[in-house]
Design a protein around this motif. Structure first.
Motif, PDB file in Angstrom:
ATOM      1  N   GLN A 109      91.452 -49.243 -52.271  1.00  0.00           N
ATOM      2  CA  GLN A 109      92.494 -48.457 -51.614  1.00  0.00           C
ATOM      3  C   GLN A 109      91.837 -47.705 -50.461  1.00  0.00           C
ATOM      4  OE1 GLN A 109      95.458 -46.724 -54.183  1.00  0.00           O
ATOM      5  NE2 GLN A 109      94.425 -47.577 -55.967  1.00  0.00           N
ATOM      6  N   PHE A 110      92.020 -48.251 -49.272  1.00  0.00           N
ATOM      7  CA  PHE A 110      91.356 -47.695 -48.088  1.00  0.00           C
ATOM      8  C   PHE A 110      92.099 -46.475 -47.559  1.00  0.00           C
ATOM      9  CE2 PHE A 110      89.906 -52.162 -47.998  1.00  0.00           C
ATOM     10  CZ  PHE A 110      88.543 -51.942 -47.898  1.00  0.00           C
ATOM     11  N   GLY A 111      91.366 -45.688 -46.789  1.00  0.00           N
ATOM     12  CA  GLY A 111      91.972 -44.509 -46.158  1.00  0.00           C
ATOM     13  C   GLY A 111      92.333 -43.447 -47.169  1.00  0.00           C
ATOM     14  N   LYS A 112      91.751 -43.518 -48.346  1.00  0.00           N
ATOM     15  CA  LYS A 112      92.064 -42.532 -49.388  1.00  0.00           C
ATOM     16  C   LYS A 112      90.779 -41.834 -49.799  1.00  0.00           C
ATOM     17  CE  LYS A 112      96.318 -44.290 -51.298  1.00  0.00           C
ATOM     18  NZ  LYS A 112      97.146 -44.083 -52.478  1.00  0.00           N
ATOM     19  N   GLU A 113      90.683 -40.606 -49.383  1.00  0.00           N
ATOM     20  CA  GLU A 113      89.502 -39.818 -49.730  1.00  0.00           C
ATOM     21  C   GLU A 113      89.792 -39.023 -50.994  1.00  0.00           C
ATOM     22  OE1 GLU A 113      88.111 -37.255 -46.623  1.00  0.00           O
ATOM     23  OE2 GLU A 113      86.460 -36.497 -47.869  1.00  0.00           O
ATOM     24  N   VAL A 114      88.897 -39.126 -51.953  1.00  0.00           N
ATOM     25  CA  VAL A 114      89.039 -38.312 -53.158  1.00  0.00           C
ATOM     26  C   VAL A 114      88.547 -36.907 -52.798  1.00  0.00           C
ATOM     27  CG1 VAL A 114      88.335 -37.994 -55.562  1.00  0.00           C
ATOM     28  CG2 VAL A 114      88.728 -40.304 -54.672  1.00  0.00           C
ATOM     29  N   THR A 115      89.426 -35.944 -52.903  1.00  0.00           N
ATOM     30  CA  THR A 115      89.052 -34.576 -52.500  1.00  0.00           C
ATOM     31  C   THR A 115      88.715 -33.706 -53.712  1.00  0.00           C
ATOM     32  OG1 THR A 115      91.387 -34.027 -52.485  1.00  0.00           O
ATOM     33  CG2 THR A 115      90.392 -34.574 -50.363  1.00  0.00           C
ATOM     34  N   GLY A 116      89.260 -34.078 -54.873  1.00  0.00           N
ATOM     35  CA  GLY A 116      88.983 -33.281 -56.058  1.00  0.00           C
ATOM     36  C   GLY A 116      89.058 -34.130 -57.317  1.00  0.00           C
ATOM     37  N   ALA A 117      88.280 -33.747 -58.311  1.00  0.00           N
ATOM     38  CA  ALA A 117      88.312 -34.438 -59.606  1.00  0.00           C
ATOM     39  C   ALA A 117      88.075 -33.387 -60.677  1.00  0.00           C
ATOM     40  CB  ALA A 117      87.223 -35.504 -59.658  1.00  0.00           C
ATOM     41  N   ALA A 118      88.948 -33.354 -61.659  1.00  0.00           N
ATOM     42  CA  ALA A 118      88.797 -32.339 -62.710  1.00  0.00           C
ATOM     43  C   ALA A 118      88.964 -32.995 -64.072  1.00  0.00           C
ATOM     44  CB  ALA A 118      89.855 -31.250 -62.525  1.00  0.00           C
ATOM     45  N   PHE A 119      88.070 -32.650 -64.995  1.00  0.00           N
ATOM     46  CA  PHE A 119      88.159 -33.189 -66.356  1.00  0.00           C
ATOM     47  C   PHE A 119      89.076 -32.281 -67.158  1.00  0.00           C
ATOM     48  CE2 PHE A 119      86.599 -34.158 -70.656  1.00  0.00           C
ATOM     49  CZ  PHE A 119      86.682 -35.550 -70.613  1.00  0.00           C
ATOM     50  N   ARG A 355      79.536 -34.221 -52.914  1.00  0.00           N
ATOM     51  CA  ARG A 355      80.195 -33.162 -52.169  1.00  0.00           C
ATOM     52  C   ARG A 355      80.551 -33.635 -50.755  1.00  0.00           C
ATOM     53  NH1 ARG A 355      75.969 -28.544 -54.068  1.00  0.00           N
ATOM     54  NH2 ARG A 355      74.493 -30.141 -53.489  1.00  0.00           N
ATOM     55  N   PRO A 356      81.550 -33.128 -50.090  1.00  0.00           N
ATOM     56  CA  PRO A 356      82.284 -31.889 -50.349  1.00  0.00           C
ATOM     57  C   PRO A 356      83.377 -31.998 -51.413  1.00  0.00           C
ATOM     58  CG  PRO A 356      83.137 -32.908 -48.371  1.00  0.00           C
ATOM     59  CD  PRO A 356      81.994 -33.760 -48.833  1.00  0.00           C
ATOM     60  N   MET A 357      83.493 -33.144 -52.068  1.00  0.00           N
ATOM     61  CA  MET A 357      84.508 -33.262 -53.115  1.00  0.00           C
ATOM     62  C   MET A 357      84.281 -32.169 -54.172  1.00  0.00           C
ATOM     63  SD  MET A 357      85.060 -36.730 -55.143  1.00  0.00           S
ATOM     64  CE  MET A 357      84.080 -36.468 -56.562  1.00  0.00           C
ATOM     65  N   GLN A 358      85.340 -31.596 -54.658  1.00  0.00           N
ATOM     66  CA  GLN A 358      85.242 -30.569 -55.699  1.00  0.00           C
ATOM     67  C   GLN A 358      85.348 -31.257 -57.057  1.00  0.00           C
ATOM     68  OE1 GLN A 358      86.279 -26.627 -55.328  1.00  0.00           O
ATOM     69  NE2 GLN A 358      84.636 -27.131 -53.929  1.00  0.00           N
TER      70      GLN A 358
END
Ligand code: NAP
Length: 493
Positions: A109-119, A355-358
């Motif tokens: 899936q292009f053009g999709k930046e993961v900006t955050g991930a939380a467990f 990073r900078p992904m949270q």
């Protein structure tokens, strides 16, 4: 903070879903391996094309200085490599081709930046730049090491009127032909650029802060006959890959931890002889002579840099840069080096990783917070309290002068073995215990002290305290560790 989620009963799982971040070499590898294992995944890529470092680095002369048959997936050998060390564009095409052949390209899936991930509630909740979300049981950060360009803090850089760009953001619309070009840096990148552009520029001023040792490595073409033989007899490619793998392991990666090893000393002697034999002018030779040991910084492989830097239109500037001005760079001796174009081959910020992904682990703990003192990872991949989370080529990975493809493949074997614990129903969440992390880190730090990287030079291998961060043990130990995860070191829930 306390963990509020209640763990559901454990049973064998066939519905596991993986989120892969990044479609560079290790993201493509992850997708191929997960599909092979019958596991479901989504793969997100912030750019509009796969390839990671090979998509981003398109500078003049870009070549991989790890032999091509070793810098290939072990399961997708390529009979068509043009040279021992192939150019970047060929490597990019290789990854695109592999992704097509293994039907991974269509999943990205292009053009999709993961900006955050939380467990949260036992799963990874993902946020993307377009506002969408996703959920997975496992998170794989395949986000690369040399990814965020480092820009030099040179006063007045904005004032220079000519085009200025970082090597990883090459401006292909700027012709260097007949121009006075300034090149800052003498790392692997700058050395390759020097050899590639010297014939077309009017003048090349290489601004060297630190001299580099250079291993003389010729780059022979594979003949048509050799390539035909690789196609006819794939076993011969496998044999070649195995041989290169073994010689890079025994002749380099296994001995980096022992700065006094005779092999390291022999590498130093070879670099020294290269300098003595290749550079005629004694003054230039002394300017090019490093004051530290070979392989302390990442070793540079080049068969043509010394030739290029001795051309009449090349100059090696060793005076410190004082500031940039409208028409060029002024060095501390007062000289203005007039330039039309300025290239910054000044490397990367290597402490960023995901990073900078949270990223938030159990109980909302931020990875940034866990890494306040600097990035670390148990066995180069996992972090306590961040369950079901893996980084490929992450902190403490073996990164020096070796095939990062081989590293990522070995790491993925570990990933699959750990995932088996969840798949089989032994647990739902797995992460290294704090005790195991501390033990590993203490051992790693101690071993780092005797590495060649710790013998008195500055490099991107060092952390903020000046201690080498890369895997300090032998590469054979890395292989062993990746092949048999120690479950007692993990917190299984
Ligand atoms: P690098 O090795 O970090 O080199 C950066 C260069 O810029 C160094 O010479 C550094 O000098 C200089 N520099 C940085 N800031 C400066 C400043 N403010 N003023 C003057 N000079 C400055 O970066 P790189 O050459 O891009 O290579 C990074 C890594 O990429 C390599 O080590 C390698 O792992 C990978 N790479 C691989 C290949 C390959 O063929 N496989 C090719 C290129 C790159 P100091 O030495 O004094 O810090």
């Amino acid at each position: 903070m306390t963990d509020t989620h209640t763990t559901p009963p454990k049973s064998a799982r066939s519905d596991l879903r993986f989120i892969i971040i990044g479609a560079g070499m290790s993201g493509i590898l992850s997708a191929i391996k997960l599909r092979e294992a019958g596991l479901d995944f989504a793969i997100y890529e912030k750019a509009d094309r796969l390839g990671g470092t090979w998509r981003e680095n398109t500078y003049a002369g870009i070549t991989c200085d790890v032999p091509s048959h070793f810098y290939s997936f072990s399961f997708a050998l390529n009979p068509d490599w043009s040279r021992q060390f192939s150019p970047g564009a060929e490597i990019q095409t290789y990854f695109e081709d592999v992704a097509q052949r293994y039907k991974i390209a269509e999943e990205i899936q292009f053009g999709k930046e993961v900006t955050g991930a939380a467990f949260e509630n036992g799963r990874w909740q993902i946020e993307l730049s377009d506002g969408s979300t996703d959920v997975g049981d496992f998170l794989i950060a395949a986000t690369g090491v040399l990814h965020h360009p480092a820009y030099p803090a040179i006063e007045g850089l904005d004032e220079f009127e000519g085009p200025t760009f970082h090597s990883a953001r090459w401006h292909h619309d700027v012709s260097l032909a007949g121009k006075r070009v300034g090149l800052i840096g003498t790392g692997s990148t700058a050395i390759q650029i020097t050899s590639a552009v010297i014939d077309e520029v009017q003048g090349l001023s290489v601004f060297q802060r630190t001299a580099q040792w250079i291993m003389p490595v010729p780059n022979a073409d594979f003949s048509n006959e050799e390539r035909a033989e690789f196609r006819r007899n794939p076993e011969s490619m496998q044999t070649l890959r195995d041989q290169v793998n073994r010689s890079f392991t025994d002749g380099f990666a296994n001995v980096l931890g022992d700065a006094e090893s005779p092999i390291i000393r022999a590498i130093h002697d070879a670099c020294e002889a290269n300098l003595e034999n290749s550079v005629k002018d004694p003054e230039l030779r002394e300017k090019l002579r490093p004051n530290y040991r070979a392989a302390c910084k990442r070793l540079i492989m080049s068969g043509d840099f010394y030739d290029a830097i001795q051309r009449p239109n090349a100059s090696l500037v060793t005076e410190r840069i004082e500031r940039a001005e409208k028409s060029g760079l002024r060095t501390q001796d007062g000289t203005l080096h007039e330039l039309d174009v300025l290239i910054l081959a000044t490397g990367f910020r290597v402490d960023q990783f995901v990073r900078p992904m949270q990223v938030r682990g159990r109980s909302g703990v931020l990875l940034d917070e866990a890494w306040r003192q600097g990035p670390f990872a148990y066995m180069s991949m996992m972090v306590p309290e961040f369950p079901n989370f893996f980084m490929l080529n992450g902190p403490n990975s073996p990164v020096g002068n070796f095939s990062l493809i081989e590293v990522a493949e070995l790491q993925f074997e570990y990933v699959l073995r750990v995932v088996d614990q969840v798949r089989s129903g032994t647990c739902r969440e797995i992460s290294p215990s704090r005790e195991a992390m501390e033990r590993f880190d203490a051992e790693r730090r101690k071993a780092a002290e005797t590495t060649i990287w710790n013998t008195g030079c500055n490099s991107w291998y060092l952390d903020a305290e000046g201690l080498p961060t890369a895997w300090p043990f032998t590469f054979d130990r890395f292989r062993e560790e990746m092949g048999r995860p120690c479950l007692e070191d993990h917190d299984l829930r």
